[in-house]
Design a protein around this motif. Structure first.
Motif, short mmCIF file in Angstrom:
data_model
loop_
_atom_site.label_atom_id
_atom_site.label_comp_id
_atom_site.label_asym_id
_atom_site.label_seq_id
_atom_site.Cartn_x
_atom_site.Cartn_y
_atom_site.Cartn_z
N CYS A 1 -7.32 0.17 6.65
CA CYS A 1 -7.84 -1.03 6.19
C CYS A 1 -7.96 -1.98 7.23
N GLU B 1 -2.85 4.10 5.62
CA GLU B 1 -3.55 3.18 4.82
C GLU B 1 -3.82 1.69 5.44
N ALA B 2 -2.45 1.11 5.76
CA ALA B 2 -2.76 -0.05 6.03
C ALA B 2 -3.40 -0.03 7.67
N ARG C 1 -3.57 1.70 -8.08
CA ARG C 1 -2.42 1.00 -7.43
C ARG C 1 -1.18 1.05 -8.31
N TRP D 1 -8.07 -5.43 -1.19
CA TRP D 1 -6.97 -5.42 -0.02
C TRP D 1 -6.61 -4.10 0.38
N GLN D 2 -7.28 -3.08 -0.24
CA GLN D 2 -6.95 -1.81 0.05
C GLN D 2 -8.01 -0.86 -0.17
N GLN E 1 0.74 -1.39 0.13
CA GLN E 1 0.05 0.05 -0.11
C GLN E 1 0.91 1.08 -0.06
#
Lengths: 492, 492
Positions: B163, B159-160, B361, B355-356, B154
């Motif tokens: 999420c 952001e991680a 991306r 996943w994000q 990411q």
């Protein structure tokens, strides 16, 4: 410390940097030279790469040449070539030399401008370029840094939507209490990008509070203000709180342009936050003939455009403007001790970390600045218009073949078309869908071009989305010949 | 279409691409050659750039040379030079030739891999490189693609965190109903990065549900499992629902390393989602001597490391692993019609869009792959160790000057130090803080180096964070000499 300095390790040594960078420039130049030779949509099978690569990282260094060889033989076959002139799928993500130069500069400086002091030029250039862009699409001054608004460059429309949803949410919840979060309602149409529904979920609204309002063929799949108002009234009656509306300029499936002014009046009447997702279509608004799409923008709270789609700016670069920056900052600001500094505390500077999700941020302003300056507004307009002309040309070709029909008048540079149904009943619709699906598969299987599909109003159709920087008239003609040829084998 | 093809407009023409790219490589090489000549922290005044640039975009194209001249004379003076060998502020964001080459390749291909089919190589290489990285830091197999977990790249830790917060939230709310969102509680320490508090707000938790747990000098400002458990029990008693814990390996202010195993046991006992933010310190865990920091990682739900900080990978690149990918996907997946494709529907591929946050991306896997291969694990370890040694050397220098003290035993490559207080009372503490603030200002004003400060346990201190790729022993010595010199003028 003697032992340390004896070992030569200099991961950013300028002579080596220059030599290896030039080698990679050659490699990429060759890639562009050869790009038409590769199948546009990768023909790799799921899991193809694993057996080709080691199971774990190498212990010792490997040479650049070995790595480039692997990229040539193992990575490129697994790429879908978005920069191919025969890429007509999804929306464009168009690269350009300028965009690439901008990326290099940004990566070379490798600065991170969360606060003004962390690199004043990055923050200030971003403000200036966002004002330039605002003028290029004739936004009212209230969206500019001289007013109460302003612009920020983010990764994507998805991020812009999450940030503005959070700002809208917090503005309301501060007044009425956090428990009301389960009552807040978000409105889009069945053509709105999935980013809205996902964003509404991310910021904590119950999934059932997302209203996916229907659109119709007769309106060109745009969201009708009346449909919106009916839904809002219904929600208010049921005890919900209408919060946020997202309209689109150039929807993903069929490039529909929602009526901003009509929707804006409804949004204002019910005090909704009104966002425009102009990720794709917004770039066209630099041309006077497309600017009317933005009529009514003064009624809008926020607007996002992604120059990485259709304005020759390599990924990633998404522009977000707001009319009231305070709303965004109130929701997203933090000021940990380790970032405190005199400039921020003087309130005379912008800290863009407070306008987005992350602290991390690329120097995107430099990239967009290079793109705008190297082309100039005149050439950027020419770029948009030439893609629009190519799409119009493709539409003409479709129209001339009686087996086909153009589904909707072409908007922007996207043509929605299909093989005509043989019979006008449910069975005919099903047969037609299968026929068009088959045609899509046959075209893409050749590797000579890549197109994708859409569905609107229950109708399955094919899309020819013009926009790759290398696409010329001959590629559009090639695509059409390929489709005609494959149609002959599909239509029995 | 004749009129269209007559005008030469080719924004990605390979010969021009190559020529202009080489020119920019020269420019960046010169920048690195000259980097020590620039003031490290920009000395620009707020608003400096606006009078230097036009108010609106140019109508006609401008030459690359003119643009580069402006970058030299107007942009570079406004940069804070994160790649300068004399940059010791914040955390490192270290560039390298490999990272730059990787960025160029990524930008050259300019593909967007939201779904597998949109570029199979990008998705598959990401899975492979994330597994490589997982092995480099000896994560249990459950974090790898062969287990129920897996990794994704990411933009940032922020952001991680958003999420994983959303995943943790939805896992719980699906069972107990969305109204409970106002009861969910998030735990961090007073040293945790502000990304946690901000993330918790973004995903819709009431700001008052964030627990900023105290840390103490005696524990090296790490979060004590007992403090956590006490807070959890208190919250349960008050009717709250403990949801999410974030521990840190290498906190921003003083590089504290939270006790993962102890915290993990508490997290498991109360069924919390446990995330480790190892943005900075995680890179060091590729060295066996630092790997113990991760002991207990099997008790963790998710872990993030940012190679763009300390693993020679140019911005941006943040790695997130989860033990159960289903949780992430359940929360973040969308499947709009226009992205439907046979590969995704076969369930045999990964679609990283799920996943994000964003669809957009970058091809970050390619960049990290180039960095790992060009260096090899051995050299990457050497890189970490040499920075750690330089920090230890700086610590030694500080210790030898009786006016100064090292605040905490140095962790990783960050030295926390200050001028010693003259008297051990409240007044002494205040005078000391002012003295150290003054010293910081005096050092940074010279432009010869850039350091920043931190506060922990109420104590204001200075930070020497080693990590820029160009930093050598002589730069650390230069910094120390500069600090000593300025100290003489501050301490009267």
């Amino acid at each position: 410390m003697g032992s340390l300095s004896k070992i030569a390790f200099s991961p950013l040594e300028p002579i080596e940097f220059s030599k290896e960078s030039e080698r990679v420039i050659d490699f990429i130049t060759q890639y562009y030279n050869n790009i038409e030779k590769y199948p546009v949509r990768s023909q790799a099978k799921p899991g193809y790469l694993k057996p080709e690569l080691p199971n774990s990282a190498p212990y010792s260094p490997e040479s650049l040449e070995d790595i480039l060889k692997d990229i040539e033989s193992k990575i490129i076959p697994g790429l879908t070539h978005w920069q191919s002139p025969n890429f007509f799928a999804y929306s464009p993500i168009n690269a350009s030399t300028s965009g690439f130069l901008g990326e290099m500069l940004c990566s070379g400086f490798n600065i991170i401008s969360f606060c003004w002091i962390a690199s004043p030029a990055a923050t200030e250039l971003e403000t200036i370029v966002m004002d330039w862009m605002a003028k290029m699409i004739e936004l009212p001054p209230s969206f500019m840094s001289s007013g109460n608004g302003g612009g920020v460059m983010q990764t994507s429309t998805c991020e812009a939507i999450v940030c503005t949803l959070a700002a809208a949410r917090d503005k309301v919840l501060t007044d009425i209490g956090h428990e009301a979060i389960t009552k807040l309602v978000v409105y889009g149409s069945d053509q709105t990008h999935s980013a809205l529904q996902k964003g509404a979920k991310i910021v904590g609204f119950p999934p059932s509070n997302f209203r996916c309002l229907p659109t119709y063929f007769s309106d060109g799949f745009t969201l009708s203000p009346q449909t919106l108002e009916d839904a809002i009234q219904e929600d208010i009656k049921s005890g919900f709180i209408p919060l946020y509306l997202c309209a689109t300029i150039g929807t993903t499936a069929c490039a529909a342009v929602d009526p901003i002014e009509g929707l804006g009046k409804v949004a204002r009447k019910y005090n909704l936050w009104f966002h425009i997702d102009a990720a794709y279509g917004g770039s066209a608004c630099i041309c006077p003939e497309f600017r009317p799409y933005l009529d009514g923008v003064e009624l809008v709270d926020s607007l996002s455009i992604s120059p990485h789609k259709w304005l020759l700016t390599n990924m990633d670069c998404s522009c977000l403007w707001v009319q009231n920056r305070k709303d965004l900052i109130n929701s997203l600001s933090t000021s940990p001790e380790y970032l405190r500094n005199a400039a921020s505390e003087s309130n005379s500077v912008i800290d863009y970390k407070d306008w987005q999700i992350a602290l991390t941020r690329r120097f995107r302003a430099l990239k967009l600045w290079v793109v705008i300056r190297q082309h100039g507004l005149a050439t950027l307009r020419y770029h948009i218009r030439s893609d629009v002309k190519l799409a119009a040309y493709f539409e003409l070709l479709v129209t001339a073949d009686s087996r086909f029909e153009v589904l909707l008048p072409t908007k922007l540079a996207l043509v929605c078309f299909r093989l005509k149904p043989g019979q006008n009943d449910e069975e005919g619709a099903l047969i037609n869908q299968e026929m068009n699906k088959k045609l899509l598969q046959e075209v893409n299987k050749t590797g000579q071009a890549f197109i994708t599909h859409g569905v609107a109003g229950g109708v399955y159709f094919l899309r020819c989305s013009v926009g790759a920087a290398l696409t010329e008239e001959r590629h559009v003609e090639g695509l059409w010949k390929l489709i005609q040829e494959k149609a002959s084998s599909v239509v029995l």
